[in-house]
Design an enzyme around this catalytic site. Structure first.
Site, PDB file in Angstrom:
ATOM      1  N   SER A  69       0.840  -1.195   0.000  1.00 10.45           N
ATOM      2  CA  SER A  69       0.000   0.000   0.000  1.00 10.45           C
ATOM      3  C   SER A  69       0.873   1.243   0.000  1.00 10.45           C
ATOM      4  CB  SER A  69      -0.935   0.009   1.219  1.00 10.45           C
ATOM      5  OG  SER A  69      -1.831   1.104   1.161  1.00 10.45           O
ATOM      6  N   ASP A  70       0.358   2.283  -0.622  1.00  9.08           N
ATOM      7  CA  ASP A  70       1.082   3.547  -0.635  1.00  9.08           C
ATOM      8  C   ASP A  70       0.078   4.684  -0.737  1.00  9.08           C
ATOM      9  OD1 ASP A  70       4.008   4.621  -0.907  1.00  9.08           O
ATOM     10  OD2 ASP A  70       2.812   5.830  -2.290  1.00  9.08           O
TER      11      ASP A  70
END
Length: 213
Positions: free
Chosen positions: A68-69
């Site tokens: 995730s970012d």
């Protein structure tokens, strides 16, 4: 029992999973997070989420890895400015001053990757993967610099893009937030993750959470 691996060192993402009863293994990916020339915030967060998940998936074949970012951007005099983690009080105050009275967009991506166990881990083609992203718009109120500094010194959001913690006093900085899932702004779109795991890997997070309860 399905084992999920979170490709992140973020304590906020770990806590969000823990809040829904999911105790994922944690593995920090070592990747270059430098934006590409002319890369949009949405494209950047999706690419980095995938790179994180891919890196750990190829190290741990057979497991489902969650990458995730999050990338935040605000309109500046020369176009969109990406807001990173401030690191210092002065940088945090400067970021918040830039956001006053403006709409700030947060793009949060999830990438799920699973590497086949019987194929070389150097091959990208050995990955079963899916990447999606969600947008959150934060509408900032206008505050005096002294108020912003007092907030930063009180909550110390120095490891948060945008320089606030929306789950704490940071919510008082906003006029409103537009989002499908309130968890997204904290760092992990839990509802999106649930949908992706269900549709792509036939895994229901509710089953995992209640099985361990």
């Amino acid at each position: 029992m399905t084992t999920l691996v979170l490709a992140s060192s973020s304590k906020y993402r770990q806590q969000l999973l823990s809040n829904i009863g999911i105790q994922a293994e944690i593995s920090k990916p070592d990747i270059d997070e430098t934006p590409l020339p002319d890369e949009t915030p949405l494209a950047l967060c999706k690419r980095l989420a995938f790179e994180k998940a891919k890196k750990i998936a190829q190290q741990q074949p057979g497991r489902i890895v969650i990458g995730s970012d999050q990338v935040a951007s605000v309109e500046g005099p020369d176009g969109k400015i990406i807001l990173g983690k401030p690191g210092t009080v002065e940088n945090a105050v400067a970021q918040l001053k830039m956001c006053q009275g403006k709409s700030v967009y947060f793009y949060t991506a999830i990438s799920l990757c699973k590497a086949e166990e019987d194929l070389p881990d150097i091959l990208t083609s050995n990955l079963d993967t899916i990447t999606r992203a969600e947008e959150t718009c934060v509408y900032f109120r206008s505050h005096k610099e002294a108020q912003l500094r007092a907030y930063v010194e009180a909550e110390m959001p120095l490891d948060c893009a945008g320089s606030f913690k929306c789950e704490g006093m940071g919510a008082l900085l906003f006029e409103r937030i537009t989002s499908r899932d309130p968890n997204t702004l904290i760092g992990l779109p839990v509802m999106l993750l649930h949908n992706m795991l269900d549709k792509h890997f036939n895994i229901d997070l509710l089953d995992l959470a209640t099985a361990k309860a």
